[in-house]
Design an enzyme around this catalytic site. Structure first.
Site, PDB file in Angstrom:
ATOM      1  N   ASP A 194      -2.725  -4.816  -2.691  1.00  0.00           N
ATOM      2  CA  ASP A 194      -2.830  -3.646  -1.818  1.00  0.00           C
ATOM      3  C   ASP A 194      -3.403  -2.405  -2.496  1.00  0.00           C
ATOM      4  O   ASP A 194      -2.988  -2.050  -3.609  1.00  0.00           O
ATOM      5  CB  ASP A 194      -1.444  -3.246  -1.298  1.00  0.00           C
ATOM      6  CG  ASP A 194      -0.725  -4.363  -0.589  1.00  0.00           C
ATOM      7  OD1 ASP A 194      -1.290  -5.448  -0.449  1.00  0.00           O
ATOM      8  OD2 ASP A 194       0.434  -4.141  -0.189  1.00  0.00           O
ATOM      9  N   GLU A 230       4.076  -4.323   7.230  1.00  0.00           N
ATOM     10  CA  GLU A 230       3.950  -3.730   5.901  1.00  0.00           C
ATOM     11  C   GLU A 230       2.896  -2.620   5.929  1.00  0.00           C
ATOM     12  O   GLU A 230       2.098  -2.516   6.858  1.00  0.00           O
ATOM     13  CB  GLU A 230       3.527  -4.791   4.877  1.00  0.00           C
ATOM     14  CG  GLU A 230       4.548  -5.890   4.672  1.00  0.00           C
ATOM     15  CD  GLU A 230       4.150  -6.873   3.577  1.00  0.00           C
ATOM     16  OE1 GLU A 230       4.999  -7.177   2.731  1.00  0.00           O
ATOM     17  OE2 GLU A 230       2.986  -7.338   3.579  1.00  0.00           O
TER      18      GLU A 230
END
Length: 699
Positions: free
Chosen positions: A44, A244
Site C-alpha cells: 500500500d 481497508e
C-alpha cells in the site's frame, strides 16, 4: 540499513542511508515508468505528501525480503510524478529483524502548518504521520499502555526534516488504543487512518476502518494527539471482503461552485465483477466535518432496472416443463432450485427464493432448456447469470430463426451477476432463450435467474468501482495539493496472487499517478481519472494513423514494450451473426501471437476490456488468466476513446473521459513487442491510432 539512535520524548527516531540501485532497472518485467522499489516487497502507498515542489511517496515495505512481512514505511520522492528517487526506509519495524515488537501498517501524513501538535521547533512546521501500529505480541508500551497479541491501534510520529527521519510519539502512543464501544472486540481489525484538516470546523479529521464490520469510523482532533469519535459510516455497497485504506476528500462537481465529497475504500476480496481478490470502490456524498452522508444515487442494492418486464423468474411450484420450457437430457422433469443443493453449492445474488441451477447431479448433469417463443419489443434482454465461464459448454443464448445471436456465460462464481444483450436491431423478430449445460467437471453448471425485457441496460453494479481491473488497490491521495488537484496512486497488485508474481529482486509496483475530478455522467456525479504528469517529456511521438474502416486484422508490426496509445473509433451496432462485436488493439505480443494482450471494446455489452488470458506467464496462479471489463457508453457523437499505457509488466486503460479504467499486470516474454488492430463481428469505421514509445524514467 541502520537504526538511528536519537531520542525525543522517549521516542525512537528513524533514519538510514540510501543505497543506489545496483542495476539499471532492466530486469525482466521491471516497470519502466511505474514506481517499484529496487528490491523486496512493496504494497500500500502511505503518507503521501506534496511539499515545497516535491512529491513524497511512503509505502508498505519489507526490508527483509520479497514477501509480506516486517512491515515498515519505505520512501521515495519525485518532482514530476514520473521520475522517482528511492530514499532511506522512513519507519523500520521496531526490533527488525530478529525480535519485532511493532510493525508500521498503513496510514497518512500531513504538514502541520499551524503546529497544532506542538512538535514544531524553531519555526519549522512538523510533518505528522498517523499510522496503524501492529503488535504481534502482548506487551506494555513505554507510554504505559497495554496491548494484546495481534492488536492494531493508531499511533503518530513526526518529522522536522521533510520526512527524511521520523520520531515516534512514544510518550503517548497509541493515540487511539482501542475501537469504541460496542466494537472493542475488533481490536485486531482496526486500521489504516487517513488524516486531513477540515477548514470549516478547524479540526483534524481521521477516517479509520473497522475492516471486518465494513464500517468507517470518523474521529476529530484539535492537536493530532487526542481524538474524539464523531460518527460512523457503513456498511454500504460492496462488502464481499474487508474494508481497508479508507480516505475522504472534496472535489468540485463539473469544475463549478458545487462541491461533493468522495469516500474511497479498498475491498479485499470482493473486487469488481469478473475479478478475484482486491478492488477499490468509492461513494459520493456530503461531509460536514463530523458525518459523511452518501448520495442516494451512489448507493446500490443490485436490484436491476425498475422498468423491466419479467419473462422468467423461476418462482413457484411448477416444473420447468410446466413453465413452458422444452427440456432435454438430465433436465427432463426438473424444477427450479433453491439456493443450496445437496448441502453444498450455495448460490448468491439471485432474486426471490428460486433460480435455474443446473447443478442437479453435481456437475455431471447435462442437457438443454429452451423457452417458449417471444416477440422482441424492447431494447435489452437482461438476466442474472453465474456458474461456469466456458461459453461453449455453460451457456445462455438468444436464438432467432434457429441461430444463436447473443451468448453469455458465468464467471466461475456462485454469485449471479447481471448481463444484458442489446437487441435494438432485432425489434419485431421472434426469439427463444436456450440454456445449455454440456460440461461435466470443474465449473460444469450454470445458474440463471430474472430474465426480463427492458429499455434500460442492467448491470451488476453494487459499487462505484474506481478501477475495474484486478490490480488497483489501496488508492491514496497526496495531501498538500489544492482541492481540484487531487492526485492518487495505488498498489498495482492483488492479494490473490501478490506474493507469487514472477519478479525478482523486487515484488510489486505502483500504478500511474492519476488526477481525479467529478463529472456528471449519465445524470450522476462520477469520478473520472487521467494520468498525472507531463507525459510529453518521456514519450517519443509518432503521427496519428487514420483508417476509414478496419475489418478483421490490421498488422502494426513492432510497436515496442513501453507505450502510450490513443485509440478512437466509431460506435457500431452489435453483430447479427452471433459472433462477438469487438474492436481494439493487441499489445505485448510475440511475432507469432502465441503471447498477446487484447485491449478493446465490446459493442454488444458496451464495455471496454483487457484480455490477459494469453499474456505470457500466467502459471503462478490459477485465477490470473482472464478478461476484465468496465462499462463505457459511447460519447454523444457516437465515438469511443481509449488511452492505453503499456509497461513491461502492466497495462492500464482509461476509457472515455476517464470514467472507465482497468489496471492489469502482465508478464510477457522479452520478445513481446508486436501489435495489431482487430475488428470482429463486422467492420469498425473512423479509426484514429497514435502509438508513442515511453522512455524509461530510471535512466
Amino acid at each position: 540499513m541502520k537504526l538511528g539512535t536519537a531520542f525525543f520524548l522517549g521516542a525512537l527516531a528513524f533514519g538510514v542511508s540510501a543505497d543506489r540501485p545496483s542495476k539499471a532497472y532492466t530486469e525482466p518485467y521491471r516497470p519502466q515508468f511505474h514506481f517499484s522499489a529496487e528490491k523486496n516487497w512493496l504494497n500500500d502507498p502511505n503518507g503521501l505528501v506534496y511539499d515545497d515542489g516535491v512529491y513524497h511517496l511512503f509505502f508498505q515495505y519489507n526490508p527483509g525480503g520479497d514477501t509480506w512481512g516486517a512491515m515498515s514505511w519505505g520512501h521515495a520522492t519525485s518532482k514530476d510524478l514520473l521520475h522517482w528517487t528511492e530514499q532511506p526506509v522512513a519507519l523500520e519495524a521496531r526490533g527488525f529483524p530478529n525480535n519485532i515488537t511493532e510493525m508500521f501498517f498503513s496510514g497518512t501524513a500531513i504538514v502541520d502548518e499551524k503546529n497544532t501538535s506542538g512538535f514544531g521547533r524553531q519555526g519549522k512546521a512538523p510533518w505528522v504521520a498517523m499510522y496503524t501500529s501492529y503488535y504481534p505480541t502482548e506487551q506494555t508500551l513505554p507510554s504505559g499502555k497495554h496491548v494484546r497479541t495481534n492488536q492494531q491501534a493508531q499511533s503518530i510520529a513526526y518529522s522536522l526534516d521533510k520526512g527524511m527521519t521520523w520520531t515516534t510519539y512514544d510518550a503517548a502512543n497509541p493515540v487511539i488504543l482501542d475501537p469504541p464501544a460496542p466494537y472493542q472486540d475488533q481490536f485486531p481489525e482496526f486500521r489504516d487512518p487517513s488524516v486531513f484538516w477540515h477548514e470549516d470546523t478547524e479540526r483534524w479529521v481521521a477516517v479509520i476502518s473497522l475492516a471486518k464490520l465494513h464500517k468507517v469510523l470518523i474521529y476529530t482532533s484539535h492537536d493530532l494527539k487526542k481524538w474524539d469519535l464523531a460518527s460512523e459510516f457503513g456498511p454500504a455497497n460492496a462488502v464481499g471482503g474487508v474494508w481497508e485504506c479508507p480516505s475522504i476528500f472534496p472535489l468540485s462537481l463539473d469544475g463549478g461552485e458545487s462541491q461533493k465529497w468522495v469516500l474511497m475504500l479498498g475491498l479485499n476480496p470482493g473486487g469488481p465483477p469478473g475479478t478475484v481478490g482486491s478492488g477499490t470502490q468509492y461513494i459520493v456524498g456530503n461531509f460536514n466535518g463530523t458525518t459523511f452522508t452518501a448520495d442516494s444515487d451512489s448507493v446500490y442494492d443490485g436490484s436491476g432496472p425498475t422498468d423491466g418486464v419479467i419473462f422468467e423468474d423461476f418462482e413457484g411450484d411448477k416444473t420447468l416443463a410446466d413453465r413452458g420450457w422444452i427440456t432435454t437430457g438430465d433436465f427432463v422433469g426438473a424444477s427450479p432450485a433453491k439456493g443450496t443443493l445437496d448441502g453444498q453449492n450455495t448460490v448468491t445474488g439471485f432474486k426471490g427464493n428460486q433460480l435455474l441451477n443446473t447443478f442437479l447431479n453435481g456437475d455431471a448433469t447435462t442437457g438443454t432448456l429452451t423457452s417458449k417463443p417471444f416477440d422482441i419489443s424492447q431494447r435489452y434482454i437482461n438476466f442474472l447469470v453465474g456458474g461456469g465461464s466456458n461459453i461453449n459448454k455453460t451457456t445462455i443464448q438468444l436464438k432467432v430463426n434457429g441461430r444463436a445471436i447473443r451468448t453469455s456465460a458465468g464467471s466461475d462464481s456462485e454469485t449471479l451477476s447481471w448481463k444484458s444483450w442489446d437487441v435494438t436491431a432485432l425489434q419485431g423478430k421472434s426469439g427463444t432463450i436456450e440454456i445449455i449445460d454440456n460440461a461435466t467437471g470443474g465449473w460444469g453448471h450454470i445458474n440463471v435467474d430474472e430474465i426480463s425485457f427492458s429499455n434500460t441496460r442492467a448491470n451488476s453494479q453494487v459499487a462505484n468501482w474506481m478501477d475495474w481491473g484486478p490490480d488497483f488497490y489501496a488508492a491514496l491521495g497526496w495531501n498538500g495539493l489544492a482541492q481540484d488537484e487531487r492526485t492518487v496512486i495505488a498498489w498495482m497488485n492483488n492479494w490473490q496472487y501478490g506474493a507469487t508474481i514472477p519478479t525478482d529482486p523486487w515484488r510489486s509496483a505502483m500504478t500511474i499517478p492519476r488526477h481525479l475530478a467529478l463529472k456528471t455522467i449519465g445524470g450522476k456525479a462520477t469520478l473520472v481519472q487521467e494520468p498525472a504528469g507531463k507525459w510529453e517529456s518521456i514519450t517519443r511521438g509518432r503521427n496519428a494513423s487514420t483508417f476509414p474502416r478496419v475489418n478483421g486484422v490490421r498488422e502494426l508490426g513492432r510497436i515496442g514494450k513501453a507505450l502510450e496509445i490513443d485509440l478512437t473509433f466509431s460506435n457500431r451496432r452489435p453483430s447479427l451473426s452471433g459472433n462477438s462485436s469487438e474492436f481494439g488493439i493487441v499489445v505485448a505480443a510475440t511475432k507469432d501471437y502465441t503471447q498477446q494482450t487484447r485491449v478493446g471494446y465490446n459493442f454488444d455489452t458496451q464495455e471496454v476490456f483487457i484480455d490477459r488470458s494469453l499474456s505470457g506467464d500466467v502459471s503462478f496462479d490459477a485465477t490470473f488468466a482472464g478478461t476484465y471489463s468496465a462499462p463505457l457508453s459511447p460519447s454523444a457523437n457516437g465515438s469511443v476513446s481509449l488511452r492505453v499505457y503499456v509497461d513491461w509488466s502492466s497495462v492500464e486503460v482509461f476509457g472515455g473521459q476517464g470514467e472507465a479504467t482497468i489496471t492489469s499486470q502482465i508478464f510477457p516474454s522479452t520478445e513481446a513487442v508486436y501489435g495489431r488492430l482487430f475488428s470482429t463481428g463486422g467492420a469498425t469505421s473512423n479509426v484514429t491510432l497514435r502509438v508513442k514509445e515511453v522512455r524509461s524514467t530510471w535512466q
